[in-house]
Design an enzyme around this catalytic site. Sequence first.
Site, PDB file in Angstrom:
ATOM      1  N   LYS A   3       0.833  -1.152  -0.100  1.00 44.29           N
ATOM      2  CA  LYS A   3       0.138   0.060   0.009  1.00 44.29           C
ATOM      3  C   LYS A   3       0.734   1.199   0.162  1.00 44.29           C
ATOM      4  CE  LYS A   3      -3.869  -2.644   2.115  1.00 44.29           C
ATOM      5  NZ  LYS A   3      -4.287  -3.218   3.323  1.00 44.29           N
ATOM      6  N   GLN A  47      -5.414  -1.909   9.398  1.00 42.67           N
ATOM      7  CA  GLN A  47      -5.213  -3.456   8.683  1.00 42.67           C
ATOM      8  C   GLN A  47      -5.733  -4.497   9.595  1.00 42.67           C
ATOM      9  OE1 GLN A  47      -3.689  -3.982   5.897  1.00 42.67           O
ATOM     10  NE2 GLN A  47      -4.204  -6.012   5.876  1.00 42.67           N
ATOM     11  N   ASP A  73     -12.007   1.485   2.887  1.00 35.76           N
ATOM     12  CA  ASP A  73     -12.060   0.203   2.949  1.00 35.76           C
ATOM     13  C   ASP A  73     -13.339  -0.476   2.514  1.00 35.76           C
ATOM     14  OD1 ASP A  73      -9.751  -1.834   3.240  1.00 35.76           O
ATOM     15  OD2 ASP A  73      -9.793  -1.379   5.615  1.00 35.76           O
TER      16      ASP A  73
END
Length: 285
Positions: A53, A97, A120
Amino acid sequence: MTAEVIYGSELAKKLRADMKEEASLLRNKGIIPGLAVVLIGDDPASKSYVKGKQKASDYVGVDSELIELPDTTTQEELLVLIDELNNKETVHGILVQLPLPDHIDEQIVIEAISPEKDVDGFHPISIGRMMTGKDTFFPCTPYGIIQMMKSKNISLEGKHAVIIGRSNIVGKPVGQLLLAENATVTYCHSRTKNMEKYIESADILIVAVGKAHFINGDHIKDGAIVIDVGVNRIEDGSLTGDVDFDSAKEKASYITPVPKGVGPMTITMLMHNTIKSAKKKNGLA
Ligand code: GUN
């Protein structure tokens, strides 16, 4: 039939080049897309994803801030950090995460992220908006899968899409996106009886169970489109998918590989969502 391989890595490269241009135009206007990535603990797989990322952000022109915290971090400390990031002007996207350590309630954390910064697409508001066909951030892996099929001009309308796996991150949302594309959707999972029956009738087979070679070519319909979401490390240290590529390739019309398949698209759609969030904040989307 021998399938055409859909390389997510190639599509990701093209899309990221377009995003780099878009981010550059935004930067010229003084809008700098910003992403905060929160990593708790030192799980090697999570570390590797986060690294990907950061690399994509650097290339595209997204300012990425990595916040690494020990696995002793309390839920309260994490919620305080999220609150700070929710209020930080330079941050357009927040990604925590997953998975989180057991002492932290994932759902409470997901719901603490402002829906405006939920790149997300995991917040219940984002999911509800997706399910009702409203503009929102789509979860990155499902969104990437749809883009991969569209890149090959595969028509989804009326197709029977069979999804194996019902996670909140992949299985459930990819079914909703396929439904929105007018596919007929069946979900299979660990309690499904006679799974072969569903696999045999699948025009599109999406496998997201996290078990190496869970599916082989045996029951795949001739000409099916096979999307492999699994990333499994096997004994020799290499990565392999949930699908036995070699046997499935002989039946399918299109198939995604592992690696170089769905994975690079997940990160690419995260970049897309972060840029979209920056544009929205500035009245440009
Ligand atoms: N862990 C595995 N996939 C994902 C993802 O798409 N987002 C986050 N936040 N964590 C993950």
